[in-house]
Design an enzyme around this catalytic site. Structure first.
Site, PDB file in Angstrom:
ATOM      1  CG  ASN A 486      -1.974   1.059   1.184  1.00  0.00           C
ATOM      2  OD1 ASN A 486      -1.810   2.085   0.536  1.00  0.00           O
ATOM      3  ND2 ASN A 486      -3.077   0.828   1.886  1.00  0.00           N
ATOM      4  CG  ASP A 487       2.956   2.362  -3.624  1.00  0.00           C
ATOM      5  OD1 ASP A 487       4.018   1.954  -3.135  1.00  0.00           O
ATOM      6  OD2 ASP A 487       2.547   2.008  -4.743  1.00  0.00           O
ATOM      7  CB  CYS A 488      -1.705   5.501   0.101  1.00  0.00           C
ATOM      8  SG  CYS A 488      -1.802   5.905  -1.648  1.00  0.00           S
TER       9      CYS A 488
END
Length: 814
Positions: A486-488
């Site tokens: 999850n890059d966020c």
């Protein structure tokens, strides 16, 4: 509201209304030259790299949303009325409009004023060009005098610079026109040795290459001055905005059909043979002229189109199913497999939602994509693995992205996404199981593409695992770095200034924040690497990796379990993320899926408990949300995930990419009904009936669907280029249908809905076609394996004797 329908026999989706909720697109090309094309002929073309070698210009986030592309105009020379067969950009009252998106081609057309016109767009195999074959038929009872105008707008190669550096770009554009062919040669005079060309099969009445001359002052593509007045001006671009337009005059008798072919292509010359004569500035066209002549021949065009269709027939025939569910059949046999090939070619670089400028090919993304396409193009999968491993760093870390043209890591994004290295192990394991090509492990692969740093690929895999073991946090869980899958979820960012990148801004030393997701992934990767080592009789390595997996499994049980589900992470303060103790974001999908995928909790009931929690809290009629409750405000300690409004993207949106992890987990626990139910909730074909809400294409997966907290719950965004394609293909084919490759042979372990009486699969594996028939005799998932009338133990089909190319298999489920 219906916008079209499937034609499964022709492998096409036929759009019958041009104003779809969003542009419904297709991809042209499957090797080096690619194009994006919408249902109204919008889009652009590029060679290998959508940023560095873009042939035609396209403006993102435009109004209308999709404007600019491969437009053809027709004009009635008697009345002066003009229109576009593709509906855009003129938006005329089209009759019998249709767009037929097929495998690597699109056919777009309509009828207007008794003139039927349609254009076939495709890229021939093995060529760096695209063909537009226009067919015009006079359906009236009188002779018609028509004009045809082609149009494209050239991009000045580097798409980022093209959209920003106007003080230079307005002065660099150059073209040549020779024998009616328009050659785009911007910067060819200096460092470039490549050019584009735009050719027409018919004698020209004129041409234009200067945009302002063709369109006219203060005009757009909907009403070009040249088309309106019925004549081109033979303009030659010098700076400003080079375009290509051919003008052809047609005289059509009643009932007569004419076919016109346009070619748009990319060509390179060697640097020491750029010009002809050598001391001139004229493009050397010796290599391209024969190519142009060849593909302006309609018989060659037809043969090339037939070859393209044969190619896709062969590729898609490698895995075909017949189940009681038409949506499953359609997606597995045609569209899901086709989308997997698109994600292989594009990764996440170029779509109508990815501009092709910033991302390149993702290390994590491309390794995941292998799961969906490795059986279709194993030789290209091998090449991709080597390319990816060549960007790995000597620490075992990896560049998060790399540019497909240079095949070098992207320094702008960098590394330290701490899940990235483990994906290489998972990708290589998938390749080995599918192909049995153990030689890849001995391939000499550099680190960071540096000469002299080469090591066997197996050493790269060992360093991938070591990278995680060298970066454990206070609880013994893997440190998250900039982010994990999850890059966020940016636990070390702490961004408080607008414009800072959540992914690359790091205000913490990264020694505290840990990821339970990476822990689950590590267990899976370590067990995969142990199996690889065991197959190579490296028993000490195998024992070490199994021990490491077991230790991490225990750590997750001790520090990663929250009572009803798996925690998501620990933040920089050591506080739990994804816990019942949190006010918001109490439960996340990622750790539930991947911990169970790795086998954690399968034997002690934790997996079932976690999945029941997912069903109770995260599942919606439109798919499973990423987390709940949604974040109502921005949390600096969590990063970008909380920057989105509730229900969108990572903030409690339905991230379709990780829904298959839960589908697989349910199948692993034996729950076929729930696994298949989840599969259908995000299945594009099954959602076709709600296209007005869904908005994206009903034939390919989207990255996300708005969650229950969003005003438009059920609305999709970011279609085509998403790991959803590979993971859903992997989930349905290998875990619900249960036909999956292993090192010992093809395993058959279906976990299907109770109401299914059975299904059949035809699957090519390592050169042998297996025709598998599954019949349900009881309510369980126990497999009885029968080959040639003989019962065999277990559920793995033994490899047949040399020379056998087809095996009939019967499976009885009880």
């Amino acid at each position: 509201m219906g916008y079209g329908h499937f034609d499964d026999k022709k492998r096409e989706y036929i759009i019958t209304q041009p104003d779809t909720p969003l542009p419904w697109i297709n991809y042209l090309g499957c090797e080096a030259y690619f194009g994006i094309i919408s249902n109204t002929a919008g889009g652009y073309s590029f060679y290998r790299d959508a940023r560095l070698r873009r042939l035609t210009r396209y403006r993102y986030n435009n109004a209308p949303f999709d404007l600019g592309g491969r437009y053809i105009y027709l004009r009635d020379n008697s009345s002066g009325v003009f229109w576009s067969p593709s509906w855009q950009p003129t938006q005329h009252e089209a009759e019998n409009y249709s767009c037929r998106h097929g495998m690597g081609y699109s056919i777009i057309g309509s009828t207007f004023k008794s003139i039927k016109a349609e254009t076939l767009y495709f890229v021939p195999l093995g060529e760096n060009l695209e063909i537009w074959q226009l067919s015009v038929t006079n359906q009236s009872k009188k002779t018609r005098q028509l004009s045809v105008f082609s149009s494209i707008e050239f991009c000045l190669w580097d798409a980022q610079d093209d959209a920003a550096n106007f003080q230079r770009n307005f002065s660099t554009g150059q073209v040549e026109i020779e024998d009616g062919v328009i050659y785009h040669k911007t910067e060819y005079r200096e460092r470039r040795n490549h050019f584009a060309y735009f050719a027409c099969s018919e004698k020209l009445a004129g041409y234009d290459t200067q945009r302002d001359v063709f369109l006219g002052a203060y005009r757009g593509w909907n009403a070009p001055l040249a088309v309106e007045q019925g004549r081109c001006y033979n303009s030659v671009a010098h700076g400003w905005a080079p375009i290509g337009s051919h003008h052809v005059k047609l005289k059509l008798k009643a009932g007569e059909t004419r076919v016109i072919t346009f070619l748009l292509g990319y060509q390179e010359n060697s640097r020491d043979n750029k010009f002809n004569p050598p001391d001139s500035q004229i493009i050397n066209k010796q290599t391209v002229k024969p190519l142009i002549k060849k593909y302006l021949n309609p018989k060659i065009v037809q043969a090339a189109f037939d070859s393209l269709q044969s190619y896709w027939e062969k590729v898609l025939s490698l895995y075909q199913v017949q189940t009681p569910d038409k949506h499953t059949n359609r997606m597995v046999n045609i569209w899901n497999a086709y989308q997997c090939m698109a994600t292989f070619n594009m990764s996440r670089s170029a779509s109508f939602y990815e501009s092709g400028i910033g991302r390149g090919l993702g290390f994590r993304d491309s390794n995941q994509d292998l799961l969906g396409f490795v059986h279709m193009v194993p030789e290209r999968a091998r090449e991709r693995i080597i390319d990816l491993a060549s960007t790995q760093l000597e620490t075992g870390g990896a560049y998060h992205q790399y540019q497909p043209l240079t095949k070098r890591g992207n320094n702008d994004i960098g590394s330290d996404f701490n899940d990235d290295p483990l994906w290489l192990i998972i990708g290589v394991a998938a390749y080995l199981k599918e192909t049995g090509d153990w030689s890849i492990l001995d391939a000499s692969v550099p680190y960071d593409n540096k000469a002299g740093s080469e090591k066997p690929l197996y050493e790269h895999l060992k360093r991938s695992l070591k990278y995680t073991l060298d970066r454990l946090g206070p609880h013994g869980l893997p440190l998250i770095g900039r982010a994990d899958w999850n890059d966020c979820l940016n636990l070390n960012c702490f961004s408080d200034e607008p414009g800072q990148s959540f992914q690359t801004t790091t205000n913490k030393d990264g020694k505290v924040a840990e990821s339970v997701f990476i822990a689950g992934m590590f267990v899976l990767a370590a067990r995969e690497l142990a199996d690889i080592a065991e197959q190579r009789e490296l028993n000490r390595d195998a024992d070490n990796y199994r021990q490491a997996a077991e230790q991490m499994d225990n750590t997750v049980h001790t520090h990663g379990w929250d009572g009803e589900w798996f925690l998501r992470a620990y933040d920089d303060f050591g506080n739990k993320v994804g816990s019942k103790e949190c006010k918001e974001g109490k439960i996340f999908i990622e750790s539930q899926g991947f911990c169970i995928l790795s086998g954690i909790g399968l034997n002690d009931g934790l997996a079932k408990k976690a999945l029941d929690s997912v069903n109770k809290i995260l599942a919606t009629p439109h798919g499973i949300m990423l987390q709940q409750p949604a974040f109502s405000r921005y949390y600096m300690n969590l990063g970008e995930i909380s920057s989105y409004p509730p229900g969108y993207k990572e903030n409690a949106g339905i991230f379709c990419h990780n829904n298959p992890w839960i589908i697989i987990a349910e199948a692993m626990t034996g729950n076929g009904d729930r696994a298949f139910d989840y599969y259908l909730r995000i299945n594009p074909s099954a959602r076709e009936k709600i296209s007005k809400l869904h908005r994206c294409e009903p034939y390919v997966y989207a990255q996300m669907i708005a969650g229950k907290d969003a005003p438009a719950h059920g609305e999709a965004k970011n279609s085509w280029l998403t790991g959803t394609a590979a993971w859903n293909y992997f989930a349905i084919t290998q875990f619900i249908l249960g036909v999956r490759p292993t090192y010992k042979g093809l395993m058959i372990a279906p976990v299907i809905p109770l109401k299914w009486e059975g299904f059949s699969v035809s699957r090519v594996f390592q050169g042998v076609r297996y025709d598998i028939t599954v019949k349900r005799e009881g309510k369980g998932n126990k497999v009885r394996l029968i080959i040639d009338g003989l019962d065999l133990e277990g559920n793995i089909i033994p490899k047949p004797p040399s020379g056998v190319t087809q095996v009939a298999v019967q499976i009885l489920l009880s």
